[in-house]
Design a protein around this motif. Structure first.
Motif, mmCIF file in Angstrom:
data_model
loop_
_atom_site.group_PDB
_atom_site.id
_atom_site.type_symbol
_atom_site.label_atom_id
_atom_site.label_comp_id
_atom_site.label_asym_id
_atom_site.label_seq_id
_atom_site.Cartn_x
_atom_site.Cartn_y
_atom_site.Cartn_z
ATOM 1 N N GLY A 129 -30.415 -53.661 31.975
ATOM 2 C CA GLY A 129 -31.394 -53.351 33.005
ATOM 3 C C GLY A 129 -32.727 -52.899 32.465
ATOM 4 O O GLY A 129 -33.545 -52.332 33.199
ATOM 5 N N LYS A 130 -32.983 -53.162 31.177
ATOM 6 C CA LYS A 130 -34.267 -52.755 30.593
ATOM 7 C C LYS A 130 -34.637 -53.679 29.433
ATOM 8 O O LYS A 130 -33.809 -54.421 28.913
ATOM 9 C CB LYS A 130 -34.191 -51.314 30.094
ATOM 10 N N LEU A 131 -35.898 -53.621 29.051
ATOM 11 C CA LEU A 131 -36.394 -54.379 27.908
ATOM 12 C C LEU A 131 -35.972 -53.679 26.620
ATOM 13 O O LEU A 131 -36.060 -52.452 26.504
ATOM 14 C CB LEU A 131 -37.921 -54.457 27.963
ATOM 15 N N GLU A 132 -35.481 -54.455 25.642
ATOM 16 C CA GLU A 132 -35.068 -53.895 24.360
ATOM 17 C C GLU A 132 -35.818 -54.580 23.224
ATOM 18 O O GLU A 132 -36.363 -55.681 23.393
ATOM 19 C CB GLU A 132 -33.557 -54.047 24.181
ATOM 20 N N LYS A 133 -35.832 -53.954 22.059
ATOM 21 C CA LYS A 133 -36.556 -54.488 20.911
ATOM 22 C C LYS A 133 -35.653 -54.539 19.682
ATOM 23 O O LYS A 133 -34.763 -53.711 19.511
ATOM 24 C CB LYS A 133 -37.786 -53.632 20.596
ATOM 25 N N LEU A 134 -35.912 -55.517 18.830
ATOM 26 C CA LEU A 134 -35.230 -55.625 17.545
ATOM 27 C C LEU A 134 -36.262 -55.961 16.489
ATOM 28 O O LEU A 134 -36.972 -56.965 16.597
ATOM 29 C CB LEU A 134 -34.162 -56.729 17.594
ATOM 30 N N VAL A 135 -36.360 -55.122 15.450
ATOM 31 C CA VAL A 135 -37.255 -55.383 14.327
ATOM 32 C C VAL A 135 -36.434 -56.060 13.232
ATOM 33 O O VAL A 135 -35.442 -55.500 12.746
ATOM 34 C CB VAL A 135 -37.874 -54.075 13.792
ATOM 35 N N LEU A 136 -36.813 -57.253 12.841
ATOM 36 C CA LEU A 136 -36.031 -58.018 11.870
ATOM 37 C C LEU A 136 -36.197 -57.432 10.465
ATOM 38 O O LEU A 136 -37.320 -57.189 10.019
ATOM 39 C CB LEU A 136 -36.462 -59.485 11.883
ATOM 40 N N PRO A 137 -35.092 -57.226 9.752
ATOM 41 C CA PRO A 137 -35.157 -56.545 8.452
ATOM 42 C C PRO A 137 -35.501 -57.449 7.273
ATOM 43 O O PRO A 137 -35.877 -56.954 6.217
ATOM 44 C CB PRO A 137 -33.739 -55.984 8.291
ATOM 45 N N HIS A 138 -35.361 -58.776 7.423
ATOM 46 C CA HIS A 138 -35.534 -59.675 6.292
ATOM 47 C C HIS A 138 -36.242 -60.958 6.706
ATOM 48 O O HIS A 138 -36.196 -61.365 7.866
ATOM 49 C CB HIS A 138 -34.175 -60.063 5.688
ATOM 50 N N HIS A 139 -36.899 -61.594 5.728
ATOM 51 C CA HIS A 139 -37.318 -62.978 5.909
ATOM 52 C C HIS A 139 -36.050 -63.822 5.971
ATOM 53 O O HIS A 139 -35.081 -63.560 5.271
ATOM 54 C CB HIS A 139 -38.155 -63.454 4.714
ATOM 55 N N GLY A 140 -36.045 -64.843 6.798
ATOM 56 C CA GLY A 140 -34.863 -65.685 6.829
ATOM 57 C C GLY A 140 -34.796 -66.555 8.065
ATOM 58 O O GLY A 140 -35.721 -66.588 8.887
ATOM 59 N N ILE A 141 -33.716 -67.277 8.163
ATOM 60 C CA ILE A 141 -33.466 -68.130 9.319
ATOM 61 C C ILE A 141 -32.510 -67.395 10.255
ATOM 62 O O ILE A 141 -31.408 -67.008 9.862
ATOM 63 C CB ILE A 141 -32.880 -69.485 8.888
ATOM 64 N N TYR A 142 -32.948 -67.193 11.469
ATOM 65 C CA TYR A 142 -32.179 -66.456 12.460
ATOM 66 C C TYR A 142 -31.712 -67.419 13.553
ATOM 67 O O TYR A 142 -32.507 -68.180 14.105
ATOM 68 C CB TYR A 142 -33.024 -65.345 13.084
ATOM 69 N N ARG A 143 -30.421 -67.368 13.834
ATOM 70 C CA ARG A 143 -29.846 -68.201 14.889
ATOM 71 C C ARG A 143 -29.684 -67.334 16.128
ATOM 72 O O ARG A 143 -28.985 -66.317 16.107
ATOM 73 C CB ARG A 143 -28.494 -68.762 14.446
ATOM 74 N N ILE A 144 -30.360 -67.726 17.193
ATOM 75 C CA ILE A 144 -30.400 -66.916 18.414
ATOM 76 C C ILE A 144 -29.732 -67.680 19.549
ATOM 77 O O ILE A 144 -30.026 -68.858 19.783
ATOM 78 C CB ILE A 144 -31.850 -66.566 18.802
ATOM 79 N N THR A 145 -28.850 -66.992 20.245
ATOM 80 C CA THR A 145 -28.199 -67.560 21.422
ATOM 81 C C THR A 145 -28.573 -66.716 22.636
ATOM 82 O O THR A 145 -28.356 -65.505 22.645
ATOM 83 C CB THR A 145 -26.667 -67.581 21.269
ATOM 84 N N ALA A 146 -29.168 -67.345 23.629
ATOM 85 C CA ALA A 146 -29.534 -66.659 24.872
ATOM 86 C C ALA A 146 -28.643 -67.188 25.994
ATOM 87 O O ALA A 146 -28.437 -68.400 26.119
ATOM 88 C CB ALA A 146 -31.001 -66.898 25.200
#
Length: 304
Positions: A129-146
Motif C-alpha cells: 500500500g505504499k511506494l518502496e525503494k531499492l538501491v542496487l548494490p552492484h553493477h550487473g544484469i538484474y532480472r526483474i519480474t513485475a
C-alpha cells in the motif's frame, strides 16, 4: 559475471563490441583474478588487432593493476599488445606503489576496490500500500519480474488476472528503483460488481522514468448477463472494456476511459494519468472505488 572464466573461452566473447567489453571489465561483480581479466582483454584485441588496438588505452583503464602482485605486473610490462599503450607505464607504477607502500595512494578509487562476485541475490516486494525503494548494490544484469494484481470476483463472474512481465536490465550500482506493488481490488459490499486490480510499477531513479510495468486484471459487473473481467494486457496499451457499455483502454501511460454509461465502471489509471477516483502512478497510485492500489479502476472497470 559469475562464470566469466568460462565465458572468455567462447567465440561470442571475442565478438563483443568494445562498449560491452568495457562494461564487463569495470564490473565490481566480475568473478575472476585481475590477471585473467587482463589476459582476456588482450585476447579480445588480438582477435581483430587492426581495428581494436585503438581501444587499448581505454581497456587498460578498466583493469585494476593495484590488485595484482608484483611478479604479475612484471609480466604485463612485456605484453606485446599492452606495451603499445603510452599509459601502461603509469598503470604499472601505480600497481607497484600499491604493493610496496599502499598508504601513499588514494585507495578510494575503483582501481583499488576488490571485485565482489554476487552468487545470487533476490529481493521480493509484496503489496504494502505504499511506494518502496531499492538501491542496487552492484553493477550487473538484474532480472526483474513485475506481477499485476488480480481483480476481485463478482457475484457470478470472475475478475481478470494481472499481467506477469519479466525482463533483464543492465544497471549500475547506486541506481534507485522505485517500486509500487499492485493490490487486489474489492467486491462491492452491496452489489455484484468488483473494481479493477492494481498495476505494479517499477521506475528508474525517479518516479517519472518507467522501467517495467504489469497491469492489473479487469473488474466485472458480476451478474449472469455480464462478462468475466479481462486479463491484463501484455502489450504497451490497455484493453477496452467488455459488455454492453464499455470504455477504451489507455495508451502511452494514459488512463483508460470510463464506460459509456454511468454505473458501468471507471477506467484504470495509467503511469501519467488517472481516471476519476483512480490515481496514476506518479501521483501515488491510489485505486478507484473498490479498485486495487496501483490505479485499479472503479467498480466494473476493465484494467488496472
Amino acid at each position: 559475471l559469475l562464470h566469466f572464466i568460462d565465458v572468455i573461452e567462447k567465440k561470442d566473447f571475442l565478438e563483443l563490441g568494445n562498449e560491452n567489453l568495457m562494461w564487463l571489465l569495470v564490473n565490481d561483480a566480475l568473478n575472476a583474478k585481475e590477471f585473467d581479466i587482463f589476459k582476456a582483454a588482450m585476447r579480445w584485441i588480438q582477435h581483430d588487432i587492426e581495428n581494436r588496438l585503438a581501444y587499448v588505452d581505454q581497456i587498460l583503464d578498466c583493469i585494476r593493476f593495484p590488485l595484482m602482485p608484483i611478479e604479475t605486473l612484471a609480466v604485463i610490462d612485456e605484453d606485446p599488445i599492452a606495451s603499445k599503450s603510452p599509459k601502461l607505464a603509469t598503470y604499472l607504477i601505480e600497481g607497484f606503489k600499491h604493493n610496496v607502500i599502499p598508504e601513499i595512494l588514494d585507495s578510494s578509487s575503483a582501481k583499488f576496490r576488490k571485485r565482489t562476485p554476487v552468487l545470487h541475490k533476490t529481493w521480493t516486494f509484496n503489496y504494502s500500500g505504499k511506494l518502496e525503494k531499492l538501491v542496487l548494490p552492484h553493477h550487473g544484469i538484474y532480472r526483474i519480474t513485475a506481477v499485476g494484481a488480480k481483480a476481485a470476483d463478482g457475484e457470478l463472474k470472475k475478475g481478470g488476472r494481472g499481467a506477469i512481465v519479466r525482463a533483464s536490465f543492465q544497471l549500475s550500482s547506486g541506481t534507485v528503483l522505485h517500486i509500487l506493488c499492485g493490490g487486489t481490488s474489492s467486491r462491492n459490499i452491496s452489489g455484484p460488481d468488483s473494481g479493477g486490480g492494481g498495476g505494479t510499477f517499477v521506475s528508474l531513479n525517479d518516479i517519472n522514468t518507467p522501467l517495467i510495468i504489469a497491469g492489473g486484471g479487469g473488474g466485472t459487473r458480476g451478474t449472469k448477463d455480464d462478462e468475466h473481467g479481462s486479463d491484463a494486457s501484455l502489450e504497451t496499451y490497455g484493453l477496452p472494456g467488455k459488455g454492453k457499455y464499455w470504455g477504451l483502454g489507455g495508451k502511452l501511460g494514459k488512463s483508460g476511459s470510463n464506460a459509456s454509461e454511468p454505473g458501468y465502471g471507471g477506467g484504470g489509471a495509467g503511469f501519467y494519468q488517472g481516471c476519476g477516483a483512480a490515481i496514476c502512478w506518479v501521483l501515488g497510485g491510489k485505486g478507484g472505488i473498490d479498485g486495487g492500489f496501483g490505479g485499479g479502476g472503479s467498480r466494473g472497470a476493465f484494467g488496472g
